[in-house]
Design a protein around this motif. Structure first.
Motif, PDB file in Angstrom:
ATOM      1  N   THR A 118     -55.878  58.842  64.905  1.00  0.00           N
ATOM      2  CA  THR A 118     -56.413  59.322  66.162  1.00  0.00           C
ATOM      3  C   THR A 118     -56.529  58.142  67.108  1.00  0.00           C
ATOM      4  O   THR A 118     -56.783  57.018  66.674  1.00  0.00           O
ATOM      5  CB  THR A 118     -57.807  59.922  65.895  1.00  0.00           C
ATOM      6  OG1 THR A 118     -57.631  61.111  65.129  1.00  0.00           O
ATOM      7  CG2 THR A 118     -58.515  60.233  67.183  1.00  0.00           C
ATOM      8  N   ASP A 119     -56.350  58.394  68.374  1.00  0.00           N
ATOM      9  CA  ASP A 119     -56.491  57.311  69.339  1.00  0.00           C
ATOM     10  C   ASP A 119     -57.975  57.028  69.569  1.00  0.00           C
ATOM     11  O   ASP A 119     -58.572  57.466  70.539  1.00  0.00           O
ATOM     12  CB  ASP A 119     -55.792  57.698  70.644  1.00  0.00           C
ATOM     13  CG  ASP A 119     -55.602  56.488  71.541  1.00  0.00           C
ATOM     14  OD1 ASP A 119     -56.308  55.477  71.329  1.00  0.00           O
ATOM     15  OD2 ASP A 119     -54.751  56.545  72.436  1.00  0.00           O
ATOM     16  N   ASP A 177     -59.031  55.255  72.933  1.00  0.00           N
ATOM     17  CA  ASP A 177     -59.010  56.083  74.132  1.00  0.00           C
ATOM     18  C   ASP A 177     -60.158  57.086  74.125  1.00  0.00           C
ATOM     19  O   ASP A 177     -60.768  57.346  75.168  1.00  0.00           O
ATOM     20  CB  ASP A 177     -57.668  56.819  74.240  1.00  0.00           C
ATOM     21  CG  ASP A 177     -57.561  57.532  75.571  1.00  0.00           C
ATOM     22  OD1 ASP A 177     -57.672  56.849  76.613  1.00  0.00           O
ATOM     23  OD2 ASP A 177     -57.411  58.767  75.571  1.00  0.00           O
ATOM     24  N   GLY A 178     -60.466  57.629  72.962  1.00  0.00           N
ATOM     25  CA  GLY A 178     -61.578  58.569  72.877  1.00  0.00           C
ATOM     26  C   GLY A 178     -62.886  57.911  73.276  1.00  0.00           C
ATOM     27  O   GLY A 178     -63.668  58.456  74.073  1.00  0.00           O
ATOM     28  N   GLN A 195     -62.975  57.333  77.009  1.00  0.00           N
ATOM     29  CA  GLN A 195     -63.272  58.550  77.763  1.00  0.00           C
ATOM     30  C   GLN A 195     -64.766  58.865  77.721  1.00  0.00           C
ATOM     31  O   GLN A 195     -65.364  59.227  78.738  1.00  0.00           O
ATOM     32  CB  GLN A 195     -62.509  59.739  77.180  1.00  0.00           C
ATOM     33  CG  GLN A 195     -61.015  59.715  77.418  1.00  0.00           C
ATOM     34  CD  GLN A 195     -60.367  60.966  76.831  1.00  0.00           C
ATOM     35  OE1 GLN A 195     -60.727  62.082  77.180  1.00  0.00           O
ATOM     36  NE2 GLN A 195     -59.422  60.776  75.923  1.00  0.00           N
ATOM     37  N   GLN A 200     -61.128  65.388  68.140  1.00  0.00           N
ATOM     38  CA  GLN A 200     -60.028  64.814  67.364  1.00  0.00           C
ATOM     39  C   GLN A 200     -59.127  65.941  66.901  1.00  0.00           C
ATOM     40  O   GLN A 200     -59.603  66.942  66.386  1.00  0.00           O
ATOM     41  CB  GLN A 200     -60.552  64.120  66.114  1.00  0.00           C
ATOM     42  CG  GLN A 200     -61.238  62.819  66.338  1.00  0.00           C
ATOM     43  CD  GLN A 200     -61.150  61.967  65.079  1.00  0.00           C
ATOM     44  OE1 GLN A 200     -60.075  61.638  64.635  1.00  0.00           O
ATOM     45  NE2 GLN A 200     -62.298  61.646  64.524  1.00  0.00           N
ATOM     46  N   ASP A 201     -57.857  65.722  67.018  1.00  0.00           N
ATOM     47  CA  ASP A 201     -56.916  66.750  66.598  1.00  0.00           C
ATOM     48  C   ASP A 201     -56.461  66.479  65.165  1.00  0.00           C
ATOM     49  O   ASP A 201     -55.380  65.953  64.910  1.00  0.00           O
ATOM     50  CB  ASP A 201     -55.719  66.750  67.547  1.00  0.00           C
ATOM     51  CG  ASP A 201     -54.848  67.974  67.347  1.00  0.00           C
ATOM     52  OD1 ASP A 201     -55.019  68.650  66.316  1.00  0.00           O
ATOM     53  OD2 ASP A 201     -54.001  68.240  68.201  1.00  0.00           O
ATOM     54  N   LEU A 231     -50.147  57.216  67.309  1.00  0.00           N
ATOM     55  CA  LEU A 231     -51.472  57.595  67.804  1.00  0.00           C
ATOM     56  C   LEU A 231     -51.526  59.045  68.282  1.00  0.00           C
ATOM     57  O   LEU A 231     -50.720  59.467  69.097  1.00  0.00           O
ATOM     58  CB  LEU A 231     -51.887  56.681  68.958  1.00  0.00           C
ATOM     59  CG  LEU A 231     -52.366  55.284  68.565  1.00  0.00           C
ATOM     60  CD1 LEU A 231     -52.862  54.545  69.806  1.00  0.00           C
ATOM     61  CD2 LEU A 231     -53.476  55.374  67.533  1.00  0.00           C
ATOM     62  N   VAL A 232     -52.505  59.763  67.767  1.00  0.00           N
ATOM     63  CA  VAL A 232     -52.707  61.150  68.190  1.00  0.00           C
ATOM     64  C   VAL A 232     -53.768  61.155  69.283  1.00  0.00           C
ATOM     65  O   VAL A 232     -54.864  60.623  69.088  1.00  0.00           O
ATOM     66  CB  VAL A 232     -53.187  62.010  67.000  1.00  0.00           C
ATOM     67  CG1 VAL A 232     -53.484  63.427  67.464  1.00  0.00           C
ATOM     68  CG2 VAL A 232     -52.148  62.003  65.902  1.00  0.00           C
ATOM     69  N   PRO A 233     -53.464  61.734  70.428  1.00  0.00           N
ATOM     70  CA  PRO A 233     -54.412  61.676  71.544  1.00  0.00           C
ATOM     71  C   PRO A 233     -55.704  62.449  71.270  1.00  0.00           C
ATOM     72  O   PRO A 233     -55.752  63.351  70.449  1.00  0.00           O
ATOM     73  CB  PRO A 233     -53.638  62.293  72.711  1.00  0.00           C
ATOM     74  CG  PRO A 233     -52.513  63.045  72.102  1.00  0.00           C
ATOM     75  CD  PRO A 233     -52.214  62.413  70.784  1.00  0.00           C
ATOM     76  N   THR A 234     -56.739  62.040  71.980  1.00  0.00           N
ATOM     77  CA  THR A 234     -58.040  62.712  71.879  1.00  0.00           C
ATOM     78  C   THR A 234     -58.370  63.280  73.253  1.00  0.00           C
ATOM     79  O   THR A 234     -57.753  62.917  74.239  1.00  0.00           O
ATOM     80  CB  THR A 234     -59.142  61.707  71.524  1.00  0.00           C
ATOM     81  OG1 THR A 234     -59.090  60.632  72.464  1.00  0.00           O
ATOM     82  CG2 THR A 234     -58.952  61.157  70.127  1.00  0.00           C
ATOM     83  N   ARG A 235     -59.362  64.145  73.280  1.00  0.00           N
ATOM     84  CA  ARG A 235     -59.815  64.591  74.596  1.00  0.00           C
ATOM     85  C   ARG A 235     -61.316  64.829  74.565  1.00  0.00           C
ATOM     86  O   ARG A 235     -61.888  65.224  73.532  1.00  0.00           O
ATOM     87  CB  ARG A 235     -59.060  65.841  75.039  1.00  0.00           C
ATOM     88  CG  ARG A 235     -59.399  67.077  74.271  1.00  0.00           C
ATOM     89  CD  ARG A 235     -58.771  68.321  74.927  1.00  0.00           C
ATOM     90  NE  ARG A 235     -59.488  69.485  74.469  1.00  0.00           N
ATOM     91  CZ  ARG A 235     -59.255  70.108  73.311  1.00  0.00           C
ATOM     92  NH1 ARG A 235     -58.308  69.669  72.515  1.00  0.00           N
ATOM     93  NH2 ARG A 235     -59.980  71.141  72.966  1.00  0.00           N
TER      94      ARG A 235
END
Lengths: 343, 343
Positions: A169-170, A173-174, A177, A298-299, A326-330
């Motif tokens: 997971t990124d 970036d998480g 954010q 987290q995805d 890296l898997v993006p987060t939101r």
DNA sequence: CACCACGATGTTTACGTTAACATCACGATA
DNA sequence: TATCGTGATGTTAACGTAAACATCGTGGTG
């Protein structure tokens, strides 16, 4: 009851037995078993009937021996107790099943309990075509376990990018954010409850939090050290609640955020009125917290998918992209964050 | 990087290769590999050196074929996402590892997704010596999957006592303790948020709650139907919060209890001041809820232990105790329960 | 009508390991 | 010194399957 044991034959039914009953060769049985096309329908039916009658099951050991592959992937981990691990495993499981692979779980006892593993001391004996390591690789080393040479490996949540392909997971970036969100709401700065120092994920989250504050020219308060548990979050929350200047908190996971919130509730401080809280993970319960938790999603499904794909690519010797994937987060906005009272 | 693929031989190193290098027979290599005593130390060292040099790893398929056993247990489940499942799996994993067994996870897609399982349509091909089924057996049937004959089985959380050995938490006693506790505090009656109807565990908890109320001569309010999720608990909580007569709630798991409490908090009703809440499971976060949750503790570790023991007993053909094996529960008192205001 | 192609089925063999049995060397005993 | 026992090591065979090759029969084609 007693005859249940008696009824069970010491050895199973083999293709030869089925072949005999069906009046064909065992190769034909094999063809039926593997769905080979060139078997005439009438023969097929005879064979199937014989299989049924004898309760034939293919012996996967013999199959694996012949084919040179197990169609099984291993997952090495310390524990399933953390939400992140169990969800990652679940995603790996789903993806692997879709690809026709089974999953074998390989628990690694902590160094203090060495010897517990018994027959598994030598990882090399595993009946797997490759492994996903869901832990810090250096912890594997510490546990005195060595990944077998020539074993296909993908690592999750680690800094092993140099040695192995990594899916993660990124984290940075998480955390960025989360921190930015709180700053943008108008908070003076953001306090942090971190995960344990030995966790790479925790380290990245803390680092990104610090860098984001520094980039914004804010002061960086000392982080509170937690261990992922809600209890440690509660302890950290009790400390932070002493400090009236603390109006925004970024907890490195949802469980610690839960503990933090409990501490503030107990002190009669309202969330998000007095203090805003952001978590990390977006566990299923997060939206049922009081108040519903703003957190970094987290995805896990995507992480699992990429792990399995990467591993299968290696196993099939296809060209793969090495390095860290890296898997993006939101950020998921819910009720636990708001502008500070003064704003 | 590219040579990593090249370096990997299509087939692994076999005992014969090691034997050749060490200048011994492959049987001697086998003896070293399995720790057989009658190998002189000097020979042993030579063999070990050769193994090291060639990167030898025993082929477990061949081993399994020869020995007739895989030293692997399967765990059949729908999902790891529920706390109960993942903790049970973790316990099974730990116990199996101690016994020298590996665990293979066998996900069963819901009937709606049939076909997704691909290669696993036929459960029988699994490389396992026995399986633990963590789900309702009749759901397995519904998914059109049949347990292979001659397969050793233990079932968790089910009513399959007639057909298979069952290990389960004492659901009924836990629910009884929870309900009694609330009655003893002086509440008029106890409301209930139940689990989904297809769950055996949920059914038992609801039934025991009802029987306890009836035995005490209390009215039995209509249960609110949930689905184990915190969200469903929240919805149930919104309904119950309408009812001023509701002062005590028994939720069938902790997550739903969490949702219930959020609903009451949002309505400005205090816990345990206005309403007492009891959960079930004692998940790790339960003591960090606000307020810390009084709940029924399940001993998942013990369930896992008994599953593995029972299964191994069958596999080893030892005399076993058939029927249902109940693991006791205990009520953990925390801050979410208190006498009603009027008392 | 002879020949061939092709599809269905049978036969042989090897995958890597280990149990069972065979052999061999060496020292103890009569 | 002949014999025997003992422990170390080698040889053989079998576990169940499936790839590779062999065979057989049938129908089409020149």
């Amino acid at each position: 009851m007693a005859d249940a044991a008696r009824r069970r034959p010491r050895r199973g039914v083999s293709m030869a037995d089925v072949a005999r009953l069906a009046g064909v060769s065992s190769q034909t049985v094999s063809r039926v078993s593997t769905g080979h096309p060139s078997v005439v329908e009438s023969t097929r039916q005879q064979v199937l009937a014989a299989m049924q009658e004898l309760g034939y099951r293919p012996n996967s050991a013999a199959r694996a021996l012949k084919r040179g592959e197990f169609r099984t992937l291993g997952v090495i981990l310390f524990t399933l107790a953390t939400t992140g691990n169990s969800r990652t495993v679940e995603a790996i499981l789903a993806q692997a099943a879709q690809e026709g692979y089974a999953i074998t779980l390989i628990p690694v006892a902590m160094p203090t309990q060495d010897g517990v593993l018994g027959a598994f001391t030598r990882l090399g004996e595993l009946a797997v075509d490759g492994v996903v390591v869901i832990m810090e690789v250096h912890l594997l080393d510490a546990a005195n376990l060595e990944l077998p040479p020539n074993m296909q490996v993908v690592v999750v949540d680690s800094d092993a990018g140099e040695r192995y392909p990594v899916v993660d997971t990124d984290q940075a970036d998480g955390a960025r954010q989360a921190t930015r969100h709180l700053l943008e709401l108008g908070h003076e700065t953001v306090w942090h409850v971190s995960g344990p120092i030995e966790s790479f994920a925790a380290g990245r989250r803390t680092q990104a939090w610090r860098e984001t504050l520094e980039a914004a020219g804010k002061t960086v308060p000392p982080p509170q050290l937690g261990d992922w548990t809600a209890e440690s979050g509660y302890q950290a929350g009790l400390v932070l609640a002493q400090n009236p200047g603390c109006t925004a908190i970024f907890a490195a996971n949802d469980q610690m955020a839960l503990g933090v919130m409990r501490a503030f509730h107990e002190q009669g401080r309202s969330i998000p009125g007095d203090v805003s809280v952001v978590g990390f993970d977006d566990i299923p319960d997060a939206h049922a917290f009081f108040p519903p938790l703003t957190t970094v999603h987290q995805d896990f499904a995507e992480v699992g998918r990429r792990c399995v794909e990467g591993l299968l690519r290696q196993i099939r010797n296809e060209p793969g992209s090495p390095g860290t994937d890296l898997v993006p987060t939101r950020l998921v906005l819910r009720g636990s964050t708001a502008p500070p009272r003064s704003a």
